[in-house]
Design a protein around this motif. Structure first.
Motif, PDB file in Angstrom:
ATOM      1  N   ASN A   7       0.783  -1.211   0.026  1.00 12.68           N
ATOM      2  CA  ASN A   7      -0.166   0.009  -0.063  1.00 12.68           C
ATOM      3  C   ASN A   7       0.779   1.271  -0.095  1.00 12.68           C
ATOM      4  O   ASN A   7       0.428   2.500   0.319  1.00 12.68           O
ATOM      5  CB  ASN A   7      -0.903   0.304   1.143  1.00 12.68           C
ATOM      6  CG  ASN A   7      -0.396   0.067   2.499  1.00 12.68           C
ATOM      7  OD1 ASN A   7       0.641   0.589   2.705  1.00 12.68           O
ATOM      8  ND2 ASN A   7      -1.047  -0.599   3.424  1.00 12.68           N
ATOM      9  N   VAL A   9       2.941   1.710  -2.518  1.00 16.30           N
ATOM     10  CA  VAL A   9       3.647   1.636  -3.867  1.00 16.30           C
ATOM     11  C   VAL A   9       2.459   2.709  -4.582  1.00 16.30           C
ATOM     12  O   VAL A   9       1.664   3.118  -4.220  1.00 16.30           O
ATOM     13  CB  VAL A   9       3.656   0.432  -4.802  1.00 16.30           C
ATOM     14  CG1 VAL A   9       4.532  -0.543  -4.001  1.00 16.30           C
ATOM     15  CG2 VAL A   9       2.176  -0.245  -4.696  1.00 16.30           C
ATOM     16  N   GLY A  10       2.938   3.185  -5.822  1.00 16.63           N
ATOM     17  CA  GLY A  10       1.993   3.896  -6.555  1.00 16.63           C
ATOM     18  C   GLY A  10       1.041   3.182  -7.214  1.00 16.63           C
ATOM     19  O   GLY A  10       0.360   2.317  -6.635  1.00 16.63           O
ATOM     20  N   ALA A  11       0.309   3.559  -8.293  1.00 22.53           N
ATOM     21  CA  ALA A  11      -0.778   2.938  -8.955  1.00 22.53           C
ATOM     22  C   ALA A  11      -0.463   2.651 -10.423  1.00 22.53           C
ATOM     23  O   ALA A  11       0.557   3.147 -11.114  1.00 22.53           O
ATOM     24  CB  ALA A  11      -1.941   3.707  -9.121  1.00 22.53           C
ATOM     25  N   VAL A  16      -4.647   4.785 -13.581  1.00 22.26           N
ATOM     26  CA  VAL A  16      -4.484   6.192 -13.556  1.00 22.26           C
ATOM     27  C   VAL A  16      -5.213   6.823 -14.634  1.00 22.26           C
ATOM     28  O   VAL A  16      -6.046   7.795 -14.515  1.00 22.26           O
ATOM     29  CB  VAL A  16      -3.340   6.751 -13.295  1.00 22.26           C
ATOM     30  CG1 VAL A  16      -3.333   8.208 -13.280  1.00 22.26           C
ATOM     31  CG2 VAL A  16      -2.694   6.008 -12.014  1.00 22.26           C
ATOM     32  N   THR A 205      -6.669  -1.933  -4.408  1.00 24.28           N
ATOM     33  CA  THR A 205      -5.902  -0.811  -3.975  1.00 24.28           C
ATOM     34  C   THR A 205      -4.278  -1.464  -3.673  1.00 24.28           C
ATOM     35  O   THR A 205      -3.593  -0.682  -4.143  1.00 24.28           O
ATOM     36  CB  THR A 205      -6.365  -0.233  -2.575  1.00 24.28           C
ATOM     37  OG1 THR A 205      -7.821   0.034  -2.610  1.00 24.28           O
ATOM     38  CG2 THR A 205      -5.592   0.852  -2.204  1.00 24.28           C
ATOM     39  N   LYS A 206      -4.416  -2.587  -3.141  1.00 22.43           N
ATOM     40  CA  LYS A 206      -2.923  -3.056  -3.001  1.00 22.43           C
ATOM     41  C   LYS A 206      -2.426  -3.550  -4.252  1.00 22.43           C
ATOM     42  O   LYS A 206      -1.184  -4.393  -4.307  1.00 22.43           O
ATOM     43  CB  LYS A 206      -2.949  -4.342  -1.988  1.00 22.43           C
ATOM     44  CG  LYS A 206      -3.185  -3.737  -0.557  1.00 22.43           C
ATOM     45  CD  LYS A 206      -3.395  -4.995   0.519  1.00 22.43           C
ATOM     46  CE  LYS A 206      -3.751  -4.780   1.644  1.00 22.43           C
ATOM     47  NZ  LYS A 206      -3.070  -3.734   2.529  1.00 22.43           N
ATOM     48  N   GLY A 208      -2.496  -2.204  -7.405  1.00 20.99           N
ATOM     49  CA  GLY A 208      -2.392  -1.319  -8.723  1.00 20.99           C
ATOM     50  C   GLY A 208      -3.201  -0.080  -8.850  1.00 20.99           C
ATOM     51  O   GLY A 208      -3.095   0.764  -9.455  1.00 20.99           O
ATOM     52  N   ALA A 209      -4.504  -0.300  -7.930  1.00 22.64           N
ATOM     53  CA  ALA A 209      -5.475   0.707  -7.820  1.00 22.64           C
ATOM     54  C   ALA A 209      -4.978   2.100  -6.948  1.00 22.64           C
ATOM     55  O   ALA A 209      -3.750   1.577  -6.213  1.00 22.64           O
ATOM     56  CB  ALA A 209      -6.907   0.338  -7.571  1.00 22.64           C
ATOM     57  N   LEU A 210      -5.750   3.116  -7.033  1.00 19.93           N
ATOM     58  CA  LEU A 210      -5.355   4.408  -6.099  1.00 19.93           C
ATOM     59  C   LEU A 210      -6.220   4.091  -4.889  1.00 19.93           C
ATOM     60  O   LEU A 210      -5.504   4.127  -3.860  1.00 19.93           O
ATOM     61  CB  LEU A 210      -5.761   5.506  -6.882  1.00 19.93           C
ATOM     62  CG  LEU A 210      -5.340   5.940  -8.155  1.00 19.93           C
ATOM     63  CD1 LEU A 210      -5.998   5.426  -9.352  1.00 19.93           C
ATOM     64  CD2 LEU A 210      -5.451   7.654  -8.314  1.00 19.93           C
ATOM     65  N   ALA A 211      -7.578   3.832  -5.029  1.00 20.75           N
ATOM     66  CA  ALA A 211      -8.286   3.452  -3.766  1.00 20.75           C
ATOM     67  C   ALA A 211      -9.437   2.868  -4.297  1.00 20.75           C
ATOM     68  O   ALA A 211     -10.331   3.645  -4.805  1.00 20.75           O
ATOM     69  CB  ALA A 211      -8.464   4.715  -2.832  1.00 20.75           C
TER      70      ALA A 211
END
Lengths: 349, 349, 349, 349
Positions: A7, A9-11, A16, A205-206, A208-211
């Motif tokens: 959590n 890391v980026g996305a 995005v 989220t964990k 590759g997603a943002l949230a």
């Protein structure tokens, strides 16, 4: 060399960009009456081979877990989970809050997995309908577990059998479901409802997603009040497309599995490089993208000096120092290899 | 010609880009220990001229409202608000849920504003310390109000005086705070803590963000348990940068005010064009970006036929049909003008 | 020969008469502003040698426990107790309900007592102030325990030390406090606040009252909101004299200790008669008025046939059948002797 | 001359004796499996002509109200009641607490009664199934009302029609149901379920009991979880016979109606004597045992000097001083006559 958490890391750029596209599209109905949200449910119905499932996006894993558990559990109910479960240890009593005072009952078992025999024993207690006792209502398992292990379909089925025998519901905290799926290599259906799961918190989220997370009801009778619970919890997004565009991109073209496959592969590469080294020892099989490993002090020091980042982890054996390494969808092989070469160098006698 | 709601519009490109940049930046500590979150608090301290304020990002307006109210109100407490307040009408009992059973007490007043005299009377009741009665704990006002009007600083101060005389706390639901600020033309401090506001739900979602609000505590003693409440509610984001990057871009270079100024200007343009037309009538002064207006039936029909979108709104006078028009940061002047020309054409006798 | 429970017995005539007298006295202020309620607090201050303690009558043991625990524990807090504690097993999640979602954390130990070392270890976890984790808030011990054993003052002190070191509060569920006190033979103060207890649920119902318990705060800062919590829970009696008159009679002239002494003596008489018999075995030391004992099958059958009443009890050892026998303030020696003579007859080889 | 409240009086000797007898009877099963509790349900089934009703004793009126309302109302639900309702004003948010955050929505009407037209309008709002809005769930009326007036069966029926049209449930707070029944002179069935009441809080405490109320479900589907809610609220009495013996005596041989008839008669005697006196004025019709009356200052002073006790009451008209007088089952005619003679003497010009 950041192996602290997936959590941090980026996305994924594809996700995005999907968000950016969704918001560049101008006006759209709010609160989920938008095409992205509909597409997400559609995709889940196809992927899970269940044309009747119901899916509700939310933004956090805690929200996904506790909203779905609250659909299974009255205020006087008990939710059975592993002592290391995220819902027990890391959610600051959110399950109790959302159930209006439900209780978590802890069932131990090796490597982060509930022991189905202990579960069956606990559920066989003569408490049903007796007003003094918390009423068994749900079982929650984590896939992949907090120990980085993965329940096989037949292990889930064993738990589901004990769960359903007494009329309880089976919840799966799938914050790392994609990693588990990639490890097992079966279909999403086989790892969920075909094995007996009634409701799944499917994480993005964990991975590759943002949230974004999505609650997936296979037992759709449980979903009756979900939307009121989500709203009452403050978890209904007006611009829902933010959540749904992420989930849509995540589930499209196998991105969720590609991301998980990569993260798992990076974990295996770490394991393959580390375990031959003297003084190292895995605490649990590294099925998914988390590794729990004992490192000798000088190896740990060398890694720290080289800037490697990871968390210490409690070990049961006195004197032993263990650590957690987490890989992610964007872990670079070069970082893994650098980590391993430092470890190897420090390991040479 | 979509005037349905400022939560149906897209997001400002500058904010979307800020999110994309934040996620392209690779790893960062999770749960708010990141530079974006720190920058947001820093910006707020400067903008509000309060170097000691405390700020906590959340994703939804309901979360901002109910988490902050729960910091002011025990389970046996009462929150005083207008009968049309969002917290009373549109949050599915989220305030009651988060306060563990607090009560909303309704204080009427014209045009969406609490009448300070009625408030003072209600708060003068001899209920303090009497265990039978709900204990007055907080007052919540909406800025801009649900009727599109704006409290002037001295109106807030009158309410704050009544509020603080009895030891209650003053909460402001600032989902459209920027629109109000743009209307009044004073400083953010003058429209909040200098007028007596103790805690502010500062909105961004309706004014150009994807999903971001921030709770701003001026009475920092209230914030003591905020982080536990946020976590327990499932509102703590692991990848907090998603919220903070939006808020950072929103507050930087006056974007929040530019967006609000544009939305307000579009509303004024609508009002200027509509009110001369026969049969139209504003229900309330259109201070901010919401217009509540009576339209003659044939004008409404003509607009609908031309594809204009807006919501009907209850009117107190029988037979009268009123509507709500909402403008936003991205409302096109051409859309406004097209709307007005259709209305005008339909209005010609 | 009813040894089923001390809540199945009647009430002491002196307590019943006190209630009758109180209600024959005509009008008196309601909700606790009456002389009986004041007298109860006065008596407790003398008996416990603490002129500043605060005392609040309630009608049930569950109410006493959960109202006092709610004064110690926020919604995100954890209460540490023994796995067999009444609050964990027999109160249908009332503690979680009254704390708004607090959690019970279970600390094992032999014979119903929390192991102070395990408690100290659990409380030493680095969770304080970390928003993810439930916050340790209170420890609750039962005196006498659910296994019929009694904590000695120094055992309480050991638990209190661990409790207070981390800023938690120590609650004692004293549903059978009088039985414990009679066993230890020390002063009420020595068995409570002098040993570190912050708040005591002092029971009377099981020891001769009709329905009366009293919450006694030694740490009076905890009592600040008690009266609101009691009212909000529906536990404020309008005709409070009903509760207070019972408690007044209970505490006057040593009746509470006389009753407990008798119940304990009857238990000892049972133990003395049973334990020499072949095949019997106590599960725990019978310190107070509950006996947990293994009985051979033929002995159990003979007792049942003779009409003796008592509950089966789970035993850890397979094949072994254990039972619970409870004595009370009104247990007749003749019943004990009849029970023993049947057991003895059945035991003869 | 104590006319302060019917909860300040003693208890009827017949009820006290019944309690004493019940506790002299020795052992009996706990938690309601006793003959007294069964008899109470039996009596209620006969008295209310409903052989299928379900009845649950509790100790306080607040408990009866909030436990029954919680059976009708989810956390996101709204309960409609009069602004002066006890549940709104005098229960410290207990309804909100027990419903997990339900809301009370206030519907005004003259003399303490809900205006059925206003109720129908409020319930006709298009909020059903819309997640933003609190969901209408129950209507609660008080019988006799907080203004001492009594709903006629057809007034109840009008409210029930509006209530049931939208699927809501009708609750009656019958803390003074017997006084209302005595006034109307119909059957218990006609004043409850035949008029549309789904669940009744039937009071005894104010009408001669020590502390006893009983929740009566006519819509028995609502009772499904009642026993868990009662236990979880701490309201399940181990020695339940205490509650049931009171209720049994209360309902036997018409004692409840005799007591209510006497209290009402004493109120009528007060009204008959007071209203001819100059300067006095009833605020509301004195249907039951509460009188709300304006008294001239010198009359009030003379009464106070003579030791008469009663509460001041807010009057809507400025300068006017109103008072509440409450009679009870044990009000002495001599006290009424003494009160009236003092008032009359003070009234002579």
């Amino acid at each position: 060399m950041n192996f602290r958490s997936d959590n941090e890391v980026g996305a994924h750029p594809g996700i995005v960009e999907a968000v950016a596209r969704a918001f560049a599209a101008g006006s759209t109905p709010s609160y989920g009456d938008d095409p992205w949200t509909q597409k997400v449910e559609h995709r889940l119905r196809e992927l899970f081979e269940r044309p009747d499932l119901l899916a509700f996006p939310v933004a956090t894993g805690t929200a996904a877990n506790v909203l779905s558990l609250a659909c299974c559990t009255p205020s006087w109910g008990a939710i059975y989970c592993h002592p290391q479960a995220h819902i027990a240890v890391d959610e600051a009593n959110a399950p109790e809050f959302y159930t209006g005072g439900g209780k978590l009952a802890l069932i131990d078992g090796p490597a982060g997995k509930i022991d189905p025999k202990k579960l069956a024993e606990a559920l066989a207690q003569p408490v049903y309908g007796v007003v003094h006792h918390p009423q068994p209502a749900a079982v929650s398992i984590t896939q992949a577990t907090e120990c980085g292990t993965v329940y096989a379909p037949e292990e889930i089925a064993a738990i589901a059998t004990a769960t359903h025998r007494h009329g309880l519901k089976l919840h799966m905290d799938g914050a790392r479901f994609a990693n588990a799926l990639s490890f097992v290599g079966c279909s999403p259906a086989e790892l969920s409802w075909k094995a007996g799961v009634d409701v799944l918190s499917l994480g993005a989220t964990k991975n590759g997603a943002l949230a974004a997370e999505v609650v997936v009801f296979f037992d759709t009778s449980l979903a009756r009040d979900f939307e009121f619970r989500r709203k009452r919890g403050g978890h209904l997004f007006s611009k829902m497309r933010f959540l749904s565009a992420q989930l849509d991109a995540y589930l499209a073209d196998g991105l969720w599995l590609d991301n998980a496959r990569h993260a798992n592969a990076m974990a295996r590469r770490l394991v393959a490089g580390l375990t031959p080294l003297k003084g190292t020892q895995l605490l649990y099989p590294a099925d998914a993208n988390e590794i729990f490993v004992v490192l000798p002090a000088h190896m740990h020091d060398a890694l720290q000096n080289a800037g490697a980042q990871y968390h210490p982890w409690p070990s049961d054996r006195p004197g032993e120092r263990a650590y957690r390494l987490v890989t992610a969808f964007d872990t670079r092989p070069a970082d893994v290899d650098q980590f391993l070469s430092i470890a190897k160098a420090a390991s040479t006698p």
